[in-house]
Design an enzyme around this catalytic site. Structure first.
Site, PDB file in Angstrom:
ATOM      1  N   ARG A  42       0.844  -1.191   0.000  1.00 21.06           N
ATOM      2  CA  ARG A  42       0.000   0.000   0.000  1.00 21.06           C
ATOM      3  C   ARG A  42       0.887   1.253   0.000  1.00 21.06           C
ATOM      4  O   ARG A  42       1.957   1.254   0.628  1.00 21.06           O
ATOM      5  CB  ARG A  42      -0.881  -0.031   1.248  1.00 21.06           C
ATOM      6  N   THR A  87      -8.902   0.063 -10.973  1.00 17.34           N
ATOM      7  CA  THR A  87      -8.318  -0.860  -9.985  1.00 17.34           C
ATOM      8  C   THR A  87      -8.463  -2.241 -10.605  1.00 17.34           C
ATOM      9  O   THR A  87      -9.322  -2.452 -11.453  1.00 17.34           O
ATOM     10  CB  THR A  87      -9.039  -0.799  -8.607  1.00 17.34           C
ATOM     11  N   ASN A 125      -6.010   4.015  -7.634  1.00 21.25           N
ATOM     12  CA  ASN A 125      -7.233   4.677  -7.185  1.00 21.25           C
ATOM     13  C   ASN A 125      -8.124   5.070  -8.367  1.00 21.25           C
ATOM     14  O   ASN A 125      -8.563   4.202  -9.092  1.00 21.25           O
ATOM     15  CB  ASN A 125      -6.947   5.841  -6.238  1.00 21.25           C
ATOM     16  N   ASP A 142      -7.904   8.321  -0.265  1.00 22.02           N
ATOM     17  CA  ASP A 142      -8.459   7.256   0.580  1.00 22.02           C
ATOM     18  C   ASP A 142      -8.296   7.571   2.068  1.00 22.02           C
ATOM     19  O   ASP A 142      -8.862   6.875   2.917  1.00 22.02           O
ATOM     20  CB  ASP A 142      -7.816   5.897   0.258  1.00 22.02           C
ATOM     21  N   GLY A 197     -13.736  -1.768  -7.395  1.00 20.81           N
ATOM     22  CA  GLY A 197     -15.062  -1.165  -7.201  1.00 20.81           C
ATOM     23  C   GLY A 197     -15.148  -0.258  -6.000  1.00 20.81           C
ATOM     24  O   GLY A 197     -16.232  -0.080  -5.440  1.00 20.81           O
ATOM     25  N   GLY A 198     -14.015   0.315  -5.559  1.00 22.84           N
ATOM     26  CA  GLY A 198     -14.019   1.279  -4.461  1.00 22.84           C
ATOM     27  C   GLY A 198     -14.705   0.711  -3.238  1.00 22.84           C
ATOM     28  O   GLY A 198     -14.438  -0.426  -2.823  1.00 22.84           O
TER      29      GLY A 198
HETATM   30  O1  DON Z   1      -7.942   1.100  -1.949  1.00 23.10           O
HETATM   31  C1  DON Z   1      -9.114   1.366  -2.195  1.00 23.10           C
HETATM   32  O2  DON Z   1     -10.042   0.989  -1.510  1.00 23.10           O
HETATM   33  C2  DON Z   1      -9.431   2.186  -3.433  1.00 23.10           C
HETATM   34  N1  DON Z   1      -8.309   3.007  -3.768  1.00 23.10           N
HETATM   35  C3  DON Z   1      -9.837   1.254  -4.536  1.00 23.10           C
HETATM   36  C4  DON Z   1     -10.281   2.002  -5.739  1.00 23.10           C
HETATM   37  C5  DON Z   1     -11.114   1.215  -6.667  1.00 23.10           C
HETATM   38  O3  DON Z   1     -11.458   0.087  -6.451  1.00 23.10           O
HETATM   39  C6  DON Z   1     -11.513   1.945  -7.892  1.00 23.10           C
HETATM   40  N2  DON Z   1     -12.540   1.241  -8.585  1.00 23.10           N
HETATM   41  N3  DON Z   1     -13.653   1.519  -8.491  1.00 23.10           N
END
Ligand code: DON
Length: 562
Positions: free
Chosen positions: A97, A372, A392, A414, A463-464
């Site tokens: 990370r 992502t 991101n 984030d 998917g955030g």
């Molecule tokens: O680490 C995370 O939770 C986010 N940066 C992930 C971003 C993501 O999945 C983008 N897609 N929708």
């Protein structure tokens, strides 16, 4: 005499092998790779055929995705690689990370009025954390692989130098971010053609990225984090308003973390631990719904109960979760069945609990996308990798450090830029996820592995904020006896505490079912688009069958068993 001794020893050895529990573990005998891009899936198989194991192949796939799916992940970003070694059952999460630069501070994205300046938090170099991907790749190959880094990175270097054909996904995601990419000439030069989104099939060459990958291949992490390349990145970032320092790059450390482990009706679930929120949230939801036989319920009852559990887990995410190296995380409490029982007792079967009744309220609006990247991989010995990687938002910060081909992430978003202020995914957070120098921002990425007596599953998705609920639904589907084709394609619903609504994929529930949920007190929103890009692999030890599947929501995905 001698011969008979050998005979007895052989007999004993045979008996030991045949004894229950000591018998040699079966091997799948076939390898499976499921990723978001056909060329990345190919590199996985290429490295396996060259004598690499799943861990080598995972790094090859990660590096290839960095080249051919630049919207989603890359060398300028980070990720979590969940590894399971077949020979001794060792499971570990490699945490690559990003970290906040040392000049970062809690209120760095607030303007004079205390409002979050969203532009600074997501666009340009000030939005970028110190990348973890290159350190993680090198670590995985060094500690767990069989080949050397140069061999493993060779296919990605080739793809960067020879180019890849631009696909629909590249174009669609660039359509959301080209205004930002155009601000930065170096990025526009690489990712646009004369300032326009490239045509379908255009060959996109990334010569600078090829050279950067070569430096990593030749010199290991020092090739990226120290020396000439690091100097170039720092100079370019600072020249454009960023705050990276040479020391930030030189001191980046990959971390190995114990995965979150949950037992699930005779299966062991391994998921991502903090600084991801995914594993704890998934375990909490599973613990809350554990006594209920969801397969006996109607669709509406099932969605109601799961949404109530999701709501409570996302509330705890906001309140408690962050980088474990900085914040005191009450993991023991959050993962305890007693705590889950307490939360369960607040769930009414006949009524939704308004999120406002659970405290930590905020006004939210959020975007969602499926950049992502997740891939699932198994080699023919049964070594497993479940990896979710990110920069991101699509094309990250839109900024490329001059002369390096490194597209920087915008992972700083984030963090909670202000207490209770939603980020791009509508997620809120407090002190545990406040910005601090060197700290890792909280993630939702939830690579997962389920080890069962008969079947093993590897799954995950981008998917955030929705990653957590998608992986949860995939795990429940697996536990219901279904295979990867079903996990990746089943319709999805989601609740994340705030906004206080159940969101549904289009054409999922009937009007009557939606009215039933509304009459329980739920706000129900049917989205106009689907979400997620799940890739899964399953091995059935009893039948010997190996399956892999890619989410039908994006046609670029590719899964193959060989
Ligand atoms: O680490 C995370 O939770 C986010 N940066 C992930 C971003 C993501 O999945 C983008 N897609 N929708």
């Amino acid at each position: 005499m001698r011969r008979s001794l050998i005979g007895i020893a052989g007999l004993l050895f045979g008996l030991v092998l045949a004894a229950p529990g000591i018998a040699e573990e079966p091997r799948p005998g076939k390898a499976a790779v499921a990723s978001a891009h056909g060329l990345a899936t190919d590199t996985g198989h290429e490295i396996l055929q060259a004598g690499g194991n799943a861990f080598d192949a995972a790094v090859a796939v990660s590096a290839a995705l960095a080249v051919v799916e630049p919207a989603s992940s890359g060398i300028g970003g980070g990720g979590f690689w969940l590894l399971h070694r077949a020979s001794d059952g060792h499971s570990i999460m490699v945490d690559g990370r990003e970290t906040a630069p040392s000049e970062a501070y809690r209120d760095m994205y607030l303007d004079e009025d205390g409002e979050v300046n969203r532009d600074l938090a997501i666009n340009g170099p000030l939005a970028a954390g110190i990348p973890g991907a290159p350190a993680a790749w090198a670590h995985i190959v060094e500690e767990y692989g069989q080949l050397d880094l140069a061999t493993v990175l060779a296919p990605a270097i080739r793809l960067a130098r020879e180019g890849f054909p631009v696909d629909e996904k590249y174009r669609r995601l660039m359509g959301w971010r080209d205004d930002v990419v155009k601000r930065y000439p170096e990025a526009a030069e690489i990712f646009l053609v004369d300032g326009e989104i490239p045509e379908l099939g255009h060959t996109l060459v990334q010569e600078d990225l090829a050279r950067t990958l070569e430096k990593l291949a030749e010199n290991g992490p020092d090739g990226f984090y120290k020396g000439e390349l690091a100097r170039k990145m720092v100079e370019s970032v600072r020249g454009a308003g960023g705050i990276w320092s040479a020391e930030d790059l030189a001191s980046y450390q990959v971390a190995e973390r114990e995965p979150v482990r949950t037992s699930l009706r005779g299966h062991e679930l391994l998921t991502a631990s903090p600084p991801s929120s995914g594993g704890i949230a998934i375990a909490q939801i599973l613990n809350m719904v554990e006594p209920w036989d969801l397969s006996e319920k109607t669709r509406v009852e099932r969605i109601h109960l799961l949404s109530e559990a999701m709501r409570r887990a996302y509330r705890d995410r906001a309140l408690y979760l962050g980088d474990p190296d900085f914040a005191e995380i009450p993991s023991e409490m959050l993962l305890s069945p007693h705590y889950a029982a307490g939360l369960r007792s607040t769930i009414r079967t006949d009524r939704a609990t308004p999120s406002a009744m659970l405290a930590a309220d905020a006004e939210l609006e959020f975007a969602e996308s499926d950049n992502t990247s997740h891939f699932s991989l198994m080699d023919d010995d049964g070594n497993l990798v479940s990896a979710t990687l990110t920069i991101n938002l699509p094309y990250g910060s839109g900024f490329v450090a001059e002369g390096t081909g490194v597209l920087l992430n915008n992972e700083m978003d984030d963090f909670a830029a202000a207490p209770g202020e939603p980020n791009a995914y509508g997620l809120i957070g407090f002190a545990a996820n406040a910005i601090e120098p060197g700290k890792r921002m909280l993630s939702s990425m939830s690579p997962a592995i389920v080890l069962g007596p008969e079947r093993t599953a590897v799954l995950g998705t981008p998917g955030g904020s929705r990653i957590i609920t998608m992986v949860l639904l995939g795990i429940l589907d697996f536990m219901d006896g279904n295979g990867p084709e079903s996990w990746v394609s089943s319709p999805r619903f989601h609740h994340q505490y705030q906004p206080d609504e159940i969101s549904l994929e289009p054409d999922f529930l009937t009007e009557e079912e939606i009215s039933e949920l509304q009459s329980l007190g739920h706000e129900v929103t049917t989205r106009d688009r689907t979400w997620g890009n799940m890739h899964g692999v399953m091995w059935n030890r009893e039948t010997g069958q190996v399956e892999a599947a890619s989410d039908p929501r994006w046609e670029e995905g590719s899964s193959r068993v060989e």
